[in-house]
Scaffold this active site. Structure first.
Site, PDB file in Angstrom:
ATOM      1  N   GLU A 283      58.819  47.100  64.871  1.00  0.00           N
ATOM      2  CA  GLU A 283      59.671  48.083  65.534  1.00  0.00           C
ATOM      3  C   GLU A 283      59.966  49.266  64.626  1.00  0.00           C
ATOM      4  O   GLU A 283      60.120  49.097  63.409  1.00  0.00           O
ATOM      5  CB  GLU A 283      61.012  47.473  65.952  1.00  0.00           C
ATOM      6  CG  GLU A 283      61.189  47.310  67.443  1.00  0.00           C
ATOM      7  CD  GLU A 283      60.627  45.993  67.935  1.00  0.00           C
ATOM      8  OE1 GLU A 283      60.370  45.878  69.145  1.00  0.00           O
ATOM      9  OE2 GLU A 283      60.451  45.092  67.108  1.00  0.00           O
ATOM     10  N   THR A 284      60.058  50.424  65.259  1.00  0.00           N
ATOM     11  CA  THR A 284      60.643  51.611  64.639  1.00  0.00           C
ATOM     12  C   THR A 284      61.897  51.951  65.422  1.00  0.00           C
ATOM     13  O   THR A 284      61.857  52.067  66.650  1.00  0.00           O
ATOM     14  CB  THR A 284      59.669  52.802  64.650  1.00  0.00           C
ATOM     15  OG1 THR A 284      58.523  52.491  63.861  1.00  0.00           O
ATOM     16  CG2 THR A 284      60.335  54.047  64.082  1.00  0.00           C
TER      17      THR A 284
END
Length: 274
Positions: free
Chosen positions: A50-51
């Site tokens: 995830e970002t």
């Protein structure tokens, strides 16, 4: 040619007490939202589970707006990148005790310091109570001898096994699992006899979102906490996600919320050139 735009970025190992453990997330505070295609492209470039993207919240409900992207899709809830976001912001604001995040589909989330441990935090996520449902195709794709299967409508499949060794031994068919789309498949079992020393163990898989196996999944514990507190007969337990990197998660069920505890380690601070 115009100069490259510099966007701040940090990389944080969440639910980790040292580098190269837990779940890495990129955290990118922004002044304003970029278009969705650019956010997705940045997440693909980062190539992490995830970002997290943050923008100051103007509604008065929270400190920041928060969105999460895998390399392939935007997700409705991500725990480890929320914990990482709180770590980045609270590390820069030592006078603050907590940070609140307004999300698009998971409501208001909170990350707070956990006592005197500078790397320790408490995080509140919504509790998702799964219900029994037969899922023979999923069990077949995961492998092993499941003892119980449950489902939550937000896209969580919870598959229980007899013991931790069975969970650790799973070798899923990721191509088959990916056919279900953006679903998080959670395999879990009691932790008795496991070297982690935890009350329960789990592994989590999301091949439909571009993540075959997630190292440590905060949102999975939104489902695991209601399930295991009922089985264990108490409102708290110690969890271990038995991925290659591994990570410990403290869990407590409090009504409609789950409180998770964990530590974070910053491994990179720099600029993303756009």
């Amino acid at each position: 040619m115009s100069a490259a735009r510099r966007l701040p970025i940090s990389r944080v190992d969440a639910f980790a007490d040292r580098p190269f453990t837990g779940n890495p997330a990129a955290v990118m505070p922004l002044d304003e939202w970029l278009d969705d295609a650019t956010l997705q492209a940045i997440a693909a470039e980062n190539n992490l589970a995830e970002t997290a993207f943050l923008v100051p919240d103007e509604s008065g409900e929270a400190d920041y707006e928060l969105r999460w992207f895998t390399p392939g899709v935007e997700v409705a809830l991500c725990g480890h990148a929320t914990l990482a976001s709180g770590h980045v912001l609270l590390s820069a604001a030592q006078w603050r005790n907590d940070m609140r995040f307004r999300t698009r589909k998971a409501g208001i989330l909170r990350v707070a310091r956990n006592g005197e441990d500078e790397a320790g935090y408490r995080m509140a996520l919504p509790a998702y109570r799964p219900a029994p449902k037969p899922m023979p195709d999923i069990v077949r794709a995961l492998g092993g001898q499941a003892v119980e299967t449950l489902w939550h409508e937000n896209g969580y499949a919870l598959i229980a096994y007899a013991d931790a060794a069975s969970v650790r031994a799973l070798a899923p068919d990721f191509r088959a699992l990916s056919q279900g789309g953006d679903i998080l498949y959670i395999a879990t079992a009691p932790g008795a006899g496991d070297p982690s020393g935890a009350d329960i163990v789990s592994r989590a898989f999301a091949p439909g979102a571009g993540i075959d196996e997630d190292p440590v999944t905060g949102s999975a514990h939104s489902v695991l906490a209601p399930y295991w507190t009922a089985r264990l007969g108490r409102d708290h337990f110690a969890a271990y996600q038995a991925s290659a990197r591994g990570g410990h998660v403290g869990c407590r069920l409090d009504g409609d919320m789950v409180e998770l505890t964990g530590t974070c380690v910053t491994t990179l601070v720099g600029d993303f050139l756009l």
